[in-house]
Write a protein that holds these residues in place. Structure first.
Motif, PDB file in Angstrom:
ATOM      1  N   ARG A 112     -13.211 -72.360 113.269  1.00  0.00           N
ATOM      2  CA  ARG A 112     -13.272 -73.974 112.602  1.00  0.00           C
ATOM      3  C   ARG A 112     -14.295 -74.790 113.236  1.00  0.00           C
ATOM      4  NH1 ARG A 112      -6.927 -75.214 113.106  1.00  0.00           N
ATOM      5  NH2 ARG A 112      -7.650 -77.365 112.656  1.00  0.00           N
ATOM      6  N   VAL A 113     -14.626 -74.561 114.462  1.00  0.00           N
ATOM      7  CA  VAL A 113     -15.661 -75.356 115.084  1.00  0.00           C
ATOM      8  C   VAL A 113     -17.018 -75.097 114.546  1.00  0.00           C
ATOM      9  CG1 VAL A 113     -16.826 -75.743 117.626  1.00  0.00           C
ATOM     10  CG2 VAL A 113     -14.431 -75.369 117.360  1.00  0.00           C
ATOM     11  N   ILE A 114     -17.186 -73.832 114.511  1.00  0.00           N
ATOM     12  CA  ILE A 114     -18.590 -73.303 113.671  1.00  0.00           C
ATOM     13  C   ILE A 114     -18.838 -73.854 112.525  1.00  0.00           C
ATOM     14  CG2 ILE A 114     -20.026 -71.397 113.050  1.00  0.00           C
ATOM     15  CD1 ILE A 114     -18.941 -69.871 115.662  1.00  0.00           C
ATOM     16  N   ARG A 115     -17.629 -73.750 111.657  1.00  0.00           N
ATOM     17  CA  ARG A 115     -17.587 -74.373 110.305  1.00  0.00           C
ATOM     18  C   ARG A 115     -17.726 -75.690 110.241  1.00  0.00           C
ATOM     19  NH1 ARG A 115     -11.825 -73.713 107.812  1.00  0.00           N
ATOM     20  NH2 ARG A 115     -11.648 -75.613 109.135  1.00  0.00           N
ATOM     21  N   ASP A 116     -17.101 -76.384 111.034  1.00  0.00           N
ATOM     22  CA  ASP A 116     -17.137 -77.962 110.745  1.00  0.00           C
ATOM     23  C   ASP A 116     -18.186 -78.662 111.630  1.00  0.00           C
ATOM     24  OD1 ASP A 116     -14.761 -77.462 109.396  1.00  0.00           O
ATOM     25  OD2 ASP A 116     -13.328 -77.822 110.846  1.00  0.00           O
ATOM     26  N   GLU A 117     -18.550 -77.867 112.604  1.00  0.00           N
ATOM     27  CA  GLU A 117     -19.542 -78.683 113.362  1.00  0.00           C
ATOM     28  C   GLU A 117     -20.886 -77.859 113.770  1.00  0.00           C
ATOM     29  OE1 GLU A 117     -17.579 -80.339 116.900  1.00  0.00           O
ATOM     30  OE2 GLU A 117     -15.858 -79.921 116.200  1.00  0.00           O
ATOM     31  N   GLY A 118     -20.940 -76.718 113.567  1.00  0.00           N
ATOM     32  CA  GLY A 118     -22.017 -75.884 113.488  1.00  0.00           C
ATOM     33  C   GLY A 118     -22.234 -75.118 114.940  1.00  0.00           C
ATOM     34  N   PHE A 119     -22.973 -74.014 114.990  1.00  0.00           N
ATOM     35  CA  PHE A 119     -23.051 -72.854 116.056  1.00  0.00           C
ATOM     36  C   PHE A 119     -23.295 -73.815 117.283  1.00  0.00           C
ATOM     37  CE2 PHE A 119     -25.127 -70.099 118.747  1.00  0.00           C
ATOM     38  CZ  PHE A 119     -24.083 -69.039 119.076  1.00  0.00           C
ATOM     39  N   PHE A 120     -23.894 -74.462 117.504  1.00  0.00           N
ATOM     40  CA  PHE A 120     -24.677 -75.137 118.660  1.00  0.00           C
ATOM     41  C   PHE A 120     -23.478 -76.088 119.316  1.00  0.00           C
ATOM     42  CE2 PHE A 120     -28.792 -73.432 117.055  1.00  0.00           C
ATOM     43  CZ  PHE A 120     -29.101 -72.667 118.015  1.00  0.00           C
ATOM     44  N   SER A 121     -22.662 -76.528 118.352  1.00  0.00           N
ATOM     45  CA  SER A 121     -21.643 -77.461 118.866  1.00  0.00           C
ATOM     46  C   SER A 121     -20.680 -76.878 119.958  1.00  0.00           C
ATOM     47  CB  SER A 121     -20.888 -78.217 117.755  1.00  0.00           C
ATOM     48  OG  SER A 121     -20.012 -77.145 117.121  1.00  0.00           O
ATOM     49  N   ASN A 126     -21.395 -79.467 127.845  1.00  0.00           N
ATOM     50  CA  ASN A 126     -22.046 -78.620 128.897  1.00  0.00           C
ATOM     51  C   ASN A 126     -22.821 -79.379 130.022  1.00  0.00           C
ATOM     52  OD1 ASN A 126     -22.297 -75.992 130.181  1.00  0.00           O
ATOM     53  ND2 ASN A 126     -24.383 -76.085 129.306  1.00  0.00           N
ATOM     54  N   VAL A 127     -23.119 -80.489 129.382  1.00  0.00           N
ATOM     55  CA  VAL A 127     -23.978 -81.260 130.324  1.00  0.00           C
ATOM     56  C   VAL A 127     -23.497 -81.678 131.604  1.00  0.00           C
ATOM     57  CG1 VAL A 127     -25.215 -83.320 130.606  1.00  0.00           C
ATOM     58  CG2 VAL A 127     -25.523 -82.035 128.485  1.00  0.00           C
ATOM     59  N   PRO A 128     -22.137 -82.369 131.653  1.00  0.00           N
ATOM     60  CA  PRO A 128     -21.440 -82.609 132.909  1.00  0.00           C
ATOM     61  C   PRO A 128     -21.105 -81.410 133.639  1.00  0.00           C
ATOM     62  CG  PRO A 128     -20.066 -82.856 130.915  1.00  0.00           C
ATOM     63  CD  PRO A 128     -21.659 -83.060 130.404  1.00  0.00           C
ATOM     64  N   THR A 129     -20.808 -80.108 133.143  1.00  0.00           N
ATOM     65  CA  THR A 129     -20.626 -79.023 133.768  1.00  0.00           C
ATOM     66  C   THR A 129     -21.480 -78.496 134.562  1.00  0.00           C
ATOM     67  OG1 THR A 129     -19.144 -78.178 131.930  1.00  0.00           O
ATOM     68  CG2 THR A 129     -19.551 -76.715 133.448  1.00  0.00           C
ATOM     69  N   ILE A 130     -22.970 -78.660 133.899  1.00  0.00           N
ATOM     70  CA  ILE A 130     -24.190 -78.384 134.646  1.00  0.00           C
ATOM     71  C   ILE A 130     -24.146 -79.446 135.853  1.00  0.00           C
ATOM     72  CG2 ILE A 130     -26.621 -78.165 134.557  1.00  0.00           C
ATOM     73  CD1 ILE A 130     -26.255 -77.133 131.658  1.00  0.00           C
ATOM     74  N   ILE A 131     -24.145 -80.653 135.636  1.00  0.00           N
ATOM     75  CA  ILE A 131     -24.105 -81.619 136.760  1.00  0.00           C
ATOM     76  C   ILE A 131     -23.368 -81.226 137.621  1.00  0.00           C
ATOM     77  CG2 ILE A 131     -24.193 -84.133 137.149  1.00  0.00           C
ATOM     78  CD1 ILE A 131     -24.972 -84.658 134.488  1.00  0.00           C
ATOM     79  N   SER A 132     -22.081 -80.952 137.557  1.00  0.00           N
ATOM     80  CA  SER A 132     -21.166 -80.669 138.567  1.00  0.00           C
ATOM     81  C   SER A 132     -21.459 -79.597 139.350  1.00  0.00           C
ATOM     82  CB  SER A 132     -19.639 -80.826 138.107  1.00  0.00           C
ATOM     83  OG  SER A 132     -19.446 -79.787 137.275  1.00  0.00           O
ATOM     84  N   TYR A 133     -22.172 -78.400 138.974  1.00  0.00           N
ATOM     85  CA  TYR A 133     -22.365 -77.248 139.705  1.00  0.00           C
ATOM     86  C   TYR A 133     -22.620 -77.232 141.114  1.00  0.00           C
ATOM     87  CZ  TYR A 133     -23.363 -72.490 140.709  1.00  0.00           C
ATOM     88  OH  TYR A 133     -23.636 -71.131 141.306  1.00  0.00           O
ATOM     89  N   VAL A 134     -23.506 -77.826 141.660  1.00  0.00           N
ATOM     90  CA  VAL A 134     -23.633 -77.952 142.884  1.00  0.00           C
ATOM     91  C   VAL A 134     -22.662 -78.518 143.768  1.00  0.00           C
ATOM     92  CG1 VAL A 134     -25.374 -78.800 144.738  1.00  0.00           C
ATOM     93  CG2 VAL A 134     -26.269 -77.794 142.817  1.00  0.00           C
ATOM     94  N   PRO A 135     -22.191 -79.724 143.458  1.00  0.00           N
ATOM     95  CA  PRO A 135     -21.302 -80.403 144.207  1.00  0.00           C
ATOM     96  C   PRO A 135     -19.764 -79.684 144.311  1.00  0.00           C
ATOM     97  CG  PRO A 135     -21.524 -81.796 142.291  1.00  0.00           C
ATOM     98  CD  PRO A 135     -22.671 -80.599 142.306  1.00  0.00           C
TER      99      PRO A 135
END
Length: 386
Positions: A112-121, A126-135
């Motif tokens: 449903r996510v791929i159908r409604d929003e596209g694959f890259f959605s 993921n941005v806050p996930t990456i920012i939080s990695y080191v701390p």
């Protein structure tokens, strides 16, 4: 003699009230992750001269590759992470009218996510996930070392159970303390991951948030700082349970499982033994299963920030979810969460192979690989609240 021993081993109250906390010495010990046994000193002597006496925490090349490995692993697992959050929080989205029908499972959610929003959605949030990695990696280590120093219980001096519970308490307290700094990023990740496209009559298809900054801006306008920390108390309970069980039980049960001939080896040496891997795997999975309902309640409380309806407390959220949706709702998304951990671990392991290759050594004695091992010696798995 008793008086001298008491001065040598100050109590927790003395340490808290002392104005002479050896911060510089403590930080240097933490940074070098030094061991006091003879075998550790002999291992240090075998290291290249450029690595000896050099703290891995201040090694720029080490941190570059450590951060890159984290970014790669979390990005690789991001689609499963978003699916897990969508399934876990779908009850709140249905209440708010943003989701028309519940997801039937992991496969249906992906479809449903791929159908409604596209694959890259699938990488949304993921941005806050990456920012939080080191701390999320550094803070638990720092706080855990501090709380271990604070309690300072030794198995041979104070007995097994005091030493055991001090390990559990230090791990739990370090996780809860770390969460205070990471929680706003966790909140943003949850809101972005659950921000699905909906169709409106006037404006067509649109999302609730335009990005990380927009999440914070809109939340602060409607709910203030409290909106960023909604569900924080129950999150601390979850982190304390998870970290206390995984970190505390691993550290405390490790000597029980360890054969006599390995007792004097450094932690990295026996962490790769099959029995130690099994112990770490078992304790981590036990901790995840027990603590998962607390995470569900915390994230569902996050989803009410900016909404008309809010739970009165974590207890109110527990009772309403249990009464209206049943106990199994607390474990929605658990399967996706389990797969997410596996994919993250596999991606991280392959990323560390690149780190090893960067050291240009096949025997594991490159400067970067040795520093990486020194830094990670003694950690007991992933205590990340994400």
């Amino acid at each position: 003699m008793a008086h001298e021993q008491q001065n040598h081993h100050p109590t927790v109250i003395h340490k808290l009230s002392s104005s002479a906390f050896p911060s510089a010495h403590y930080v240097s010990l933490l940074a070098s992750n030094s061991n006091t046994n003879t075998n550790s000193n002999s291992n240090a002597a075998k290291m290249p001269s450029s690595v000896q006496g050099k703290s891995p925490l201040w090694d720029g090349s080490l941190w570059l590759w450590y951060i890159m490995s984290g970014v790669v692993s979390r990005t690789a697992a991001a689609p499963l992470g978003r699916v897990k959050l969508l399934i876990q929080c779908q009850g709140e989205m249905i209440k708010s009218g943003r989701l028309s029908e519940p997801y039937k499972g992991i496969q249906d959610c992906f479809k449903r996510v791929i159908r409604d929003e596209g694959f890259f959605s699938l990488w949304r949030g993921n941005v806050p996930t990456i920012i939080s990695y080191v701390p999320s990696k550094i803070l638990p280590i720092v706080f855990s070392s501090y709380f271990k120093w604070l309690f300072n219980y030794k198995k041979d001096r104070d007995g097994y159970w005091k030493w055991f519970f001090s390990n559990v308490a230090s791990g739990a307290a370090s996780g809860a303390s770390s969460s205070f700094f990471i929680y706003p990023l966790d909140y943003a990740r949850t809101r972005l991951a659950n921000d699905i496209i909906i169709a409106t009559a006037n404006k067509g298809s649109q999302r609730q948030f335009n990005g990380l900054i927009d999440v914070y801006w809109k939340t602060l306008i409607t709910d203030g700082t409290a909106g960023l920390y909604r569900g924080f108390a129950v999150c601390c309970v979850r982190v304390m349970v998870h970290t206390g069980l995984s970190f505390g039980l691993y550290e405390s049960l490790k000597p029980v499982d360890l054969p006599k001939k390995y007792e004097n080896l450094d932690d990295f040496s026996f962490r790769n033994k099959p029995s130690m891997f099994a112990l770490a795997f078992l304790t981590a999975n036990m901790a995840s299963a027990v603590s998962y309902p607390f995470g569900t309640v915390s994230r569902r409380m996050m989803m009410t920030s900016g909404e008309a309806y809010k739970y009165k407390s974590a207890i109110d959220a527990f009772s309403q979810i249990l009464m209206n949706e049943g106990f199994k709702s607390f474990y929605k998304g658990f399967g996706a969460s389990y797969l997410h951990v596996i994919v993250t671990a596999a991606a991280l392991a392959n990323s560390k192979r690149l780190l090893h290759a960067f050291g240009k050594s096949s025997d594991g004695n490159s400067e970067v690989s040795i520093a990486f091992r020194r830094k990670n010696a003694g950690s007991a798995g992933d205590s990340n609240p994400f």
